[in-house]
Motif scaffolding. Structure first.
Motif, PDB file in Angstrom:
ATOM      1  N   ALA A  28      43.702  36.566  40.020  1.00 41.72           N
ATOM      2  CA  ALA A  28      44.183  36.467  38.639  1.00 41.72           C
ATOM      3  C   ALA A  28      44.428  37.844  38.035  1.00 41.72           C
ATOM      4  O   ALA A  28      45.264  38.006  37.145  1.00 41.72           O
ATOM      5  CB  ALA A  28      43.174  35.697  37.787  1.00 41.72           C
ATOM      6  N   ASP A  29      43.689  38.849  38.527  1.00 39.93           N
ATOM      7  CA  ASP A  29      43.875  40.244  38.122  1.00 39.93           C
ATOM      8  C   ASP A  29      43.729  40.450  36.610  1.00 39.93           C
ATOM      9  O   ASP A  29      44.502  41.168  35.978  1.00 39.93           O
ATOM     10  CB  ASP A  29      45.253  40.748  38.580  1.00 39.93           C
ATOM     11  CG  ASP A  29      45.350  42.274  38.536  1.00 39.93           C
ATOM     12  OD1 ASP A  29      44.304  42.931  38.625  1.00 39.93           O
ATOM     13  OD2 ASP A  29      46.473  42.799  38.394  1.00 39.93           O
ATOM     14  N   LEU A  30      42.699  39.805  36.058  1.00 43.70           N
ATOM     15  CA  LEU A  30      42.391  39.992  34.637  1.00 43.70           C
ATOM     16  C   LEU A  30      40.974  40.542  34.460  1.00 43.70           C
ATOM     17  O   LEU A  30      40.397  40.457  33.379  1.00 43.70           O
ATOM     18  CB  LEU A  30      42.546  38.664  33.876  1.00 43.70           C
ATOM     19  CG  LEU A  30      43.970  38.122  33.759  1.00 43.70           C
ATOM     20  CD1 LEU A  30      43.970  36.733  33.130  1.00 43.70           C
ATOM     21  CD2 LEU A  30      44.841  39.076  32.929  1.00 43.70           C
ATOM     22  N   ASP A 100      51.245  35.936  44.550  1.00 45.73           N
ATOM     23  CA  ASP A 100      51.435  37.009  43.592  1.00 45.73           C
ATOM     24  C   ASP A 100      52.480  36.596  42.558  1.00 45.73           C
ATOM     25  O   ASP A 100      52.972  35.463  42.578  1.00 45.73           O
ATOM     26  CB  ASP A 100      51.855  38.312  44.283  1.00 45.73           C
ATOM     27  CG  ASP A 100      53.064  38.111  45.192  1.00 45.73           C
ATOM     28  OD1 ASP A 100      53.760  37.081  45.053  1.00 45.73           O
ATOM     29  OD2 ASP A 100      53.309  38.978  46.050  1.00 45.73           O
ATOM     30  N   LEU A 102      52.174  35.778  39.547  1.00 48.55           N
ATOM     31  CA  LEU A 102      51.744  34.601  38.799  1.00 48.55           C
ATOM     32  C   LEU A 102      52.012  34.804  37.307  1.00 48.55           C
ATOM     33  O   LEU A 102      51.933  35.916  36.791  1.00 48.55           O
ATOM     34  CB  LEU A 102      50.245  34.363  39.022  1.00 48.55           C
ATOM     35  CG  LEU A 102      49.811  34.076  40.465  1.00 48.55           C
ATOM     36  CD1 LEU A 102      48.297  34.062  40.557  1.00 48.55           C
ATOM     37  CD2 LEU A 102      50.386  32.752  40.948  1.00 48.55           C
ATOM     38  N   MET A 104      51.233  34.486  33.254  1.00 51.86           N
ATOM     39  CA  MET A 104      49.998  34.716  32.507  1.00 51.86           C
ATOM     40  C   MET A 104      49.181  33.444  32.277  1.00 51.86           C
ATOM     41  O   MET A 104      47.953  33.470  32.416  1.00 51.86           O
ATOM     42  CB  MET A 104      50.323  35.400  31.168  1.00 51.86           C
ATOM     43  CG  MET A 104      49.080  35.724  30.339  1.00 51.86           C
ATOM     44  SD  MET A 104      47.851  36.717  31.233  1.00 51.86           S
ATOM     45  CE  MET A 104      48.689  38.302  31.273  1.00 51.86           C
ATOM     46  N   ARG A 107      47.359  32.754  35.483  1.00 50.28           N
ATOM     47  CA  ARG A 107      46.306  33.758  35.689  1.00 50.28           C
ATOM     48  C   ARG A 107      45.112  33.482  34.779  1.00 50.28           C
ATOM     49  O   ARG A 107      43.953  33.612  35.199  1.00 50.28           O
ATOM     50  CB  ARG A 107      46.859  35.156  35.430  1.00 50.28           C
ATOM     51  CG  ARG A 107      47.887  35.608  36.456  1.00 50.28           C
ATOM     52  CD  ARG A 107      48.612  36.853  36.000  1.00 50.28           C
ATOM     53  NE  ARG A 107      47.713  37.978  35.832  1.00 50.28           N
ATOM     54  CZ  ARG A 107      48.022  39.097  35.168  1.00 50.28           C
ATOM     55  NH1 ARG A 107      49.215  39.204  34.584  1.00 50.28           N
ATOM     56  NH2 ARG A 107      47.154  40.080  35.078  1.00 50.28           N
ATOM     57  N   MET A 110      43.193  30.558  36.167  1.00 50.60           N
ATOM     58  CA  MET A 110      42.445  30.970  37.352  1.00 50.60           C
ATOM     59  C   MET A 110      41.206  31.762  36.959  1.00 50.60           C
ATOM     60  O   MET A 110      40.142  31.629  37.583  1.00 50.60           O
ATOM     61  CB  MET A 110      43.332  31.807  38.274  1.00 50.60           C
ATOM     62  CG  MET A 110      44.423  31.011  38.966  1.00 50.60           C
ATOM     63  SD  MET A 110      45.411  32.026  40.096  1.00 50.60           S
ATOM     64  CE  MET A 110      44.214  32.349  41.403  1.00 50.60           C
ATOM     65  N   LEU A 111      41.330  32.573  35.912  1.00 47.01           N
ATOM     66  CA  LEU A 111      40.186  33.343  35.427  1.00 47.01           C
ATOM     67  C   LEU A 111      39.076  32.420  34.943  1.00 47.01           C
ATOM     68  O   LEU A 111      37.919  32.559  35.353  1.00 47.01           O
ATOM     69  CB  LEU A 111      40.635  34.266  34.294  1.00 47.01           C
ATOM     70  CG  LEU A 111      39.515  34.986  33.522  1.00 47.01           C
ATOM     71  CD1 LEU A 111      38.752  35.931  34.433  1.00 47.01           C
ATOM     72  CD2 LEU A 111      40.106  35.747  32.331  1.00 47.01           C
TER      73      LEU A 111
END
Length: 209
Positions: A28-30, A100, A102, A104, A107, A110-111
């Motif tokens: 998620a890269d958050l 990849d 994704l 917002m 994401r 997913m977070l």
């Protein structure tokens, strides 16, 4: 025999869920928890997989904990860090391979899902009371050596790791804050129903209300 099998399944399922939740947060890269941010930062800066760093740092912590607590290192914990490392690499390198770009909303979902799954995984894993993650043992070691509370010891540990993760460029963000302040509450929420389920499956009479 049945009790041992059930507890073993709770242990394995807990580690699977824990590693899956962490992997979801990474994808998620958050932002992720301090330790996970450190693993990712080391992987991206030095090399090796995230799972490999889970294992390397885990071995270091096992030896450090033994020194701090002045007792034989808990080498059984190698089983836990090995499994978490293998599961992490499976989720990141196989299950989520190629995931990849994704949006917002995805994401963000997913977070949130990752945090919930991590808390549930920890709750399952704790049922085993076996081969504890050396990170948990480090918190106890800091408490013993400083004479401070568990809350203080955990805070010192997490903040220190967060600073190191930041220096290595680990993914620190909203997810980091959520993990820091929300995981404990979620574990408390899940612990009673999960414990009761385990007791029913192992035919234990006492049920927590």
């Amino acid at each position: 025999m049945k009790k041992g099998f059930v507890i073993g399944m709770f242990y394995l399922l807990g580690l699977l869920l824990l590693s899956f939740g962490i992997s979801m947060m990474i994808v998620a890269d958050l932002g992720v928890g301090p330790w996970d941010a450190l693993y990712v930062g080391l992987s991206e800066t030095i090399g090796f997989t995230v799972g490999t760093w889970v294992f390397i740092l885990g071995i270091i912590l096992i030896l450090l904990n033994g020194y701090l607590m002045k007792k034989t290192p808990d080498f059984l914990a190698i089983i836990t860090i090995f499994l978490i490392g293998v599961f992490m690499d499976f989720w990141l390198l196989v299950a989520f391979a190629g995931v990849d770009a994704l949006t917002m909303p995805v994401r963000a979902m997913m977070l949130v899902a990752g945090v919930l799954i991590i808390a549930l995984g920890i709750t399952f894993y704790l049922q085993a009371n076996f081969a504890r993650n050396p990170i948990d043992s480090l918190m106890m070691a800091i408490k013993m050596r400083t004479g401070k509370s568990l809350a203080f010891s955990k805070t010192i540990m997490e903040v220190s790791v967060l600073v190191i993760a930041f220096l290595f460029g680990g993914p620190i963000g909203l997810g980091t804050v959520i993990v820091a302040f929300g995981i404990g509450t979620l574990i408390q929420l899940f612990i009673t129903p999960v414990t009761n389920t385990r007791k029913r499956l192992t035919n234990e009479t006492e049920v927590v209300l």
